[in-house]
Structures are given as C-alpha cells and as structure tokens.
Design a protein around this motif. Sequence first.
Motif, PDB file in Angstrom:
ATOM      1  N   THR A 343     -18.309  -8.560 -11.203  1.00 47.62           N
ATOM      2  CA  THR A 343     -19.936  -7.994 -11.350  1.00 47.62           C
ATOM      3  C   THR A 343     -19.361  -6.332 -11.614  1.00 47.62           C
ATOM      4  N   ASN A 344     -19.771  -5.054 -12.094  1.00 46.65           N
ATOM      5  CA  ASN A 344     -19.831  -3.882 -11.492  1.00 46.65           C
ATOM      6  C   ASN A 344     -20.207  -3.956  -9.852  1.00 46.65           C
ATOM      7  N   GLU A 345     -18.857  -3.569  -9.142  1.00 43.97           N
ATOM      8  CA  GLU A 345     -19.229  -3.421  -7.277  1.00 43.97           C
ATOM      9  C   GLU A 345     -20.378  -2.192  -7.171  1.00 43.97           C
ATOM     10  N   HIS A 351     -28.068  -6.190  -4.526  1.00 43.41           N
ATOM     11  CA  HIS A 351     -27.860  -6.906  -5.454  1.00 43.41           C
ATOM     12  C   HIS A 351     -26.174  -7.010  -5.951  1.00 43.41           C
ATOM     13  N   ALA A 355     -25.120 -10.733  -6.245  1.00 49.46           N
ATOM     14  CA  ALA A 355     -23.897 -11.136  -7.563  1.00 49.46           C
ATOM     15  C   ALA A 355     -22.749 -11.820  -6.694  1.00 49.46           C
ATOM     16  N   GLN A 359     -21.975 -16.941  -7.143  1.00 46.69           N
ATOM     17  CA  GLN A 359     -20.216 -17.160  -7.583  1.00 46.69           C
ATOM     18  C   GLN A 359     -20.065 -18.278  -7.214  1.00 46.69           C
ATOM     19  N   PHE A 439     -17.172  -3.258 -16.740  1.00 46.42           N
ATOM     20  CA  PHE A 439     -18.387  -3.643 -15.774  1.00 46.42           C
ATOM     21  C   PHE A 439     -19.089  -2.088 -15.825  1.00 46.42           C
TER      22      PHE A 439
END
Length: 539
Positions: A343-345, A351, A355, A359, A439
């Motif tokens: 993901t984009n952290e 959000h 994410a 997982q 990302f």
Amino acid sequence: MKESISRRNFLKGALATGTVVAGAGLVGCASGGADQSAKADTVGAGAGGAAQGRWSWSVKPDPITDIAETIECDVLIIGAGAAGVPAAMYAGLEGIDAVVMQKEAVVQTNGQGFGTWNNEWGTEQGIEWNIPATMQAFADLANGKANLTLVRNVLERTGECSKLIIENISEPKPSPAIVDGYVAYRWLYDNDNSTRYKAFADLYKAMGEKAEENGVRFLYNTPAVQLVVDDAGAVTGAIGEQKGGGYVQVNAAKGVVLCTGDISDDDEMLEAYCPIMLDIPTLHAVPCNTGDGHKMGMWAGAKMDLPSVGLMMHFDPSPLPQGAAPFSAVPWLHVNINAERFTNENVGYQHLATAVAMQPEHRAFQIIDSHLLEHATEYTNGGRPGDAKALEAGVEAGQILKADTIDDLAKQAGLDATKLKATIDRYNELVDKGYDEDFGMDSKFFVFNGIKDAPFYAIERMPAKLAVCGGLACEEHCQVLNEAGEPIEGLYAAGNVQGSFFGYDYPVVGFGGFSLSRAATGAILAVKQMMGTFDEPIA
C-alpha cells in the motif's frame, strides 16, 4: 523463534473466533433481544429487503403480552453506554422522570475522550470557531451519506455537552488539548496518558451514579427486546426481559431514545451491513454490541442506513498479545506476512488499518531503521508518533522488534529474509530516486524513510473492531425515520445505533473523538427534543 510462534498461535485462535478480549469495555453496550443466531428460513432479499426474509431480523416477532411488571415514566433510555449515560445524567439534573434499561449489570463504555467544537476553553485559547468551514470538511469525508443538518446540530453543541460533564463530575479530571483546530478532551489520572481508558470508564461510572442520585432509575440485567408501538405507529415504550425470567414494560410518555451501541459483535449484521469486519478481532471485553436497537427499530418501521456503513477499525488499542506499540500508522514501509509491500503508507489512519485488514491474517509490519525518531512528528496522516522513551519501552515490552541485521529482524518477525531484503532494496531504490514509483507516496514524506542504517526495527500491526458507525436513519433532532422518510413519533436514536451521520469510514483525521462526543451530545439533544427544550442550552 519462540516469541513469534506463540504470537502466531495466539492469533490463529483469536481469528478462528473473531474475538480478542482487552481490558476496556465497549461503546454503547445496551439492550439485547431474543435468539438472533439463525437466519429466517426464507431467503432472497438484500440487506434492505426485510419483506423477503433474508435475515433473522427480517421477520418481526409476535408482540410480547405476558408482562409481569409495568413502569411509567416520561423518558425511557435504552442502553447505559456512551450515549445513554450522559442522557441519564442530564435527565436527572433536569428533574426529568427517566428510566434506563440496560442489558448488562453495570454501565459499559469504551474509548478515551471527546472531540468538541464551540468549546469555551478553546475560545479562551484563541480558537475562532467556524462551524460552516468545519461542516465543509466533514461533508468532504461523509461520502454523501450524512444528514448534514443533524451533524451540524450535534457538532456545534459538543462544547455544551462537555461543559455539562466537567461541571458535574469532579474526578477524573479532563485534560484538554487543541487538535486540528478543535478541542480534544481526555480524562486522566495524574496527567498520565496511559490511564486514559480506565479514567474514561470511571467517568461514565460517575455519570451513572450522578444520574441515580438525582432520581433516574436503572434497570440493570434487563435487555430491551421489543418496542411498544400503538395503533398509529407511535413508539410508547419498550419491553425488557428480566434476569431470571419475566418481562417488564416501561411506558414512556415523552419518548424512547435508543442508545444501544453498534452491530460489531453480531456476525450476521456485519455480513449484511459491514462485511469487511467479519473475522476481524474485537476489543470488546463484553461482546454485547449486537445491533439490538437496530433490530427493534426496524421492527417498528425504521429505515436502516444502506450498506456498506461506516467502520471504526483501529490499531490502538491492539488485539495483539504484546499490546499496542507506539508509532501506529506512521507511514514507514509496511509489509505483510509474505514480506511484500502492499500500500501507499501515507494514507489516513483508518485507511491504513483497512489496508492491513485486507492482508493475510489481517497483519502487517512497519519496517524502519535507526533514523525513525528524526521525522516521527512531521507526518500528517494521523499516525501516532512516539519519542525515545516510548521506543525504549516498546522494545523492552516486545512490541517493537530490534535487530542489527535485516536477517535477524526477519527471523524475529517470522518473515522470509530473502523476500524482506528484496522488498527493502526496492524501497530504498525509490527513496534514493526521491519519488515512489510503485505506490505514489508523497515525496515530502517518502524520502524520510530509507532503511539503511542499523539498528533496524519491525513493529507488528493488526486492526481490531471498535465500532460500526451506521444505524437507523434520523432527522435533524435525532428522531428516527421510517421507510418513507417520515419521523416515527416517540422514537429517537443516539450514538452508533443512529444512522445518517458518518460515511464509509469514521473520519479519524480532523474529527477524532467525535464518535463519542456525538453519542453523548446527541442523546442529550434527543431528551431535550422530547421535552420541548431542544433550542435551549444544554448547560
């Protein structure tokens, strides 16, 4: 490694049941009902299709007639949690003849504080309140699902609600702070932030005691199982099931306010309205948030928010056996149990928790190097930064893994070292380029996060269910609406049984603590609406 194996075995057991018990109670624990475990025999409708019998609550139960006791009052509050207890205290202080019907043997609540606006303390600190601008920010996060007039009515009076509580409860004491332009209250002992959950629970216990001192009657161990509805469709009371058997009917001349919490402990309701939360561990010490008020309301003709409803699924407190580590949601490299970045952290706190929930095993690890403290307070995504003391304590407690090599770090975390090193190599390559090709993380923050210099750290994360923020549709005075959008006479809702409020996610960034302050404020406003004093100040 022994620690890693024991953690994984713990998690397998927890995930099999969907339950992890923590020390705190839960939000809005309240009314209960009859057997709700099995779906109706007939099937074929979606979440909103009660007539076709898709869900167990689709079939309205027969009216209960064998009443052992009848109680008369002006206001009936169903649930002694985040919403019901402040409403009960307010009713007592105002001399209102009120009864509280509570599922459990005690007051139950969870959380750590309020977010408040139009707050007198904040005004004294120089805040110039701009409710229209705040509403614009909220509307941008509500996905078009909110009744913004209801939201405004509640939000602009959260300051009045907090003032009422502070003026009437001397211990524990509040600790105010300005966060994102509003005032956040936590109640603490000895100004110690680690006491915030216990202090908040004690605050609610004290409010309940204050309500009883002022004549409010609590019916503990009495789950509400059915609303009383007259021939015109008005709600005139409720029936509770007494401990040991028998039913009590409470008739309320002015109205009934549902303060029964959310649906997060009822897997069937999660399947219908918030399926992403299925199999996510819970932090409810008493798993009684089973949507009882939602079901009773729908049986009385109320309209339920359309799915998927808002969720509150956080890293803190943690369902992991080692407890909550500092630095949650700080946008360092996140890898799943396969050592893959996913993901984009640098997204909002909720959000990022979502994410991770997507997982395998609902788990991930933050990976960072010895420079972790240099920029920990500069991120803007709602991450919870820490300091050197928190870092040391986290390592000592086993919440933060520390190693001189990536191989050792991978071994401690139970990750494949070869895969982890490949992921880190790619990550560092992008950091050196200055932008995240994979990302798209904002370069301003991405370049802080190279993983090059020992010691290296890994922090395990797993989100847990806190609440589902969706419920019965309401108009601007907290009165419940029927399927035609018309107010149901005598029926109100507050807290997480109330819909028409949040979007698909609870807006942590910018509105932290609003879930709890809206519960307390909304329940008080519902009582005021019943009594004809809605426009008068709370305090």
